[in-house]
Design an enzyme around this catalytic site. Structure first.
Site, PDB file in Angstrom:
ATOM      1  CG  ASP A 141      26.489  -3.509  56.258  1.00  0.00           C
ATOM      2  OD1 ASP A 141      26.796  -4.011  55.161  1.00  0.00           O
ATOM      3  OD2 ASP A 141      26.379  -2.282  56.450  1.00  0.00           O
TER       4      ASP A 141
ATOM      5  CG  ASN B 223      35.432   3.063  51.017  1.00  0.00           C
ATOM      6  OD1 ASN B 223      36.529   2.886  51.532  1.00  0.00           O
ATOM      7  ND2 ASN B 223      34.632   2.065  50.690  1.00  0.00           N
TER       8      ASN B 223
ATOM      9  CG  HIS C 159      38.365   3.422  47.759  1.00  0.00           C
ATOM     10  ND1 HIS C 159      37.214   2.696  47.895  1.00  0.00           N
ATOM     11  CD2 HIS C 159      38.082   4.437  46.896  1.00  0.00           C
ATOM     12  CE1 HIS C 159      36.254   3.219  47.144  1.00  0.00           C
ATOM     13  NE2 HIS C 159      36.762   4.282  46.523  1.00  0.00           N
TER      14      HIS C 159
ATOM     15  CG  ASP D 207      41.270  -1.465  51.249  1.00  0.00           C
ATOM     16  OD1 ASP D 207      40.068  -1.730  51.061  1.00  0.00           O
ATOM     17  OD2 ASP D 207      42.102  -1.345  50.330  1.00  0.00           O
TER      18      ASP D 207
ATOM     19  CD  GLU E 137      29.472  -2.274  52.913  1.00  0.00           C
ATOM     20  OE1 GLU E 137      28.524  -1.490  52.763  1.00  0.00           O
ATOM     21  OE2 GLU E 137      30.174  -2.688  51.961  1.00  0.00           O
TER      22      GLU E 137
END
Length: 304
Positions: free
Chosen positions: A181, A189, A194, A198, A224
């Protein structure tokens, strides 16, 4: 219209029939192959891979019905359409032809326009079927890929895990998974946007793929989280692989819109201990270990 590439195999022991059919079809640009018997046809079919077979019914030793039946029993030949060439127009003969897998029939004496129409129709039908099968395969493949990271998605990796579970139960070799993770991903973010998030997910996916073998698998498990599947690998060996991944991510220069982003990951690593372990329990254990890695300060690998 024919594109000039469709290949037709004519199977008949009567040369006059073959000559007439060949003349009609070559005039329209079809590639023609010939076989004087059913036995020879069955031998050359896998090599020439025709788009259609024009098959005489009455032949010595092996008639057309038997040839067609043998074709349909062979998975490599079963999808090739067969048009029977026959002087037998009795209903029972026509029905028998369809029952053994024939697609159509033409009767003697040959009618030029009818032969071309029936041949063209069967070739078009086969092309449509092949296009449909290719589309289904492509859609199935797309449904197994995470569109952002291009890794396997949860659905795909679950099938991989099921397969590896079966292999483990049969051969008893090591099977280990790592669940990772991205640390503080929500903050990434929130702070960078965002699009930056990505970007991080895609770069992490690349690093994961670079650090595993061809026999291994990696998937976006969700959000994630990423799952690494390491078949034929001991817990100690898997821990080294996952630690290398963790270190590679920590040292990678993540930079988005000229802003550097600090990225680390935490991992839990669990292995198949015995035949009683179900994959769900292994994943749960890896998840619990991942939680421990988070509790202990993140950016670390915890093994069982």
């Amino acid at each position: 219209m024919n594109d000039g590439k469709s290949k037709i195999l004519i199977v008949d022991d009567i040369s006059a029939n073959v000559d007439v059919l060949r003349a009609i079809l070559e005039r329209k640009g079809y590639q023609i192959c010939m076989a004087p018997s059913g036995e020879i046809a069955l031998k050359i079919l896998p090599e020439i891979e025709p788009d259609l077979v024009l098959l005489g019914v009455t032949m010595p030793e092996m008639d057309g019905f038997e040839v067609c039946q043998k074709m349909k029993e062979n998975p490599d030949l079963a999808d090739i359409p067969v048009i029977f060439v026959t002087g037998k127009v009795a209903t029972e003969d026509i029905v028998r032809g369809f029952n053994v897998g024939g697609s159509d029939y033409v009767s003697k004496p040959f009618q030029y326009e009818e032969i071309l129409a029936r041949v063209s129709s069967q070739i078009k039908i086969r092309e449509l079927i092949q296009e449909k099968e290719a589309l289904i395969k492509e859609l199935d493949s797309l449904s197994r890929i995470d569109p952002l990271t291009k890794l396997s998605n949860r659905r795909d990796v679950k099938e991989i895990l099921s397969y590896e579970q079966s292999r483990f139960e049969r051969y008893g070799k090591g099977l280990t998974i790592g669940l990772g993770d991205i640390d503080f991903f929500k903050k990434i973010n929130d702070q960078y946007g965002h699009d930056a998030g990505d970007y991080v997910l895609k770069e992490v996916a690349v690093i994961l793929k670079k650090n595993i073998r061809k026999v291994d698998s990696v998937a976006r498990w969700g959000g994630e989280e990423f799952l690494v599947v390491l078949p034929d690998t001991t817990l100690n060996g898997a821990a080294k692989v996952i630690e290398k991944i963790r270190s590679s991510i920590e040292s990678f220069n993540f930079e988005f819109n000229q802003e550097k982003i600090k990225v680390t990951m935490s991992f839990g690593v669990a292995c198949h201990a015995n035949e009683c372990n179900q994959m769900e329990s292994i994943i749960k254990l890896a998840d619990d270990l991942l939680y421990k890695a988070k509790e202990q300060g993140r950016n670390r690998v915890i093994t069982m």
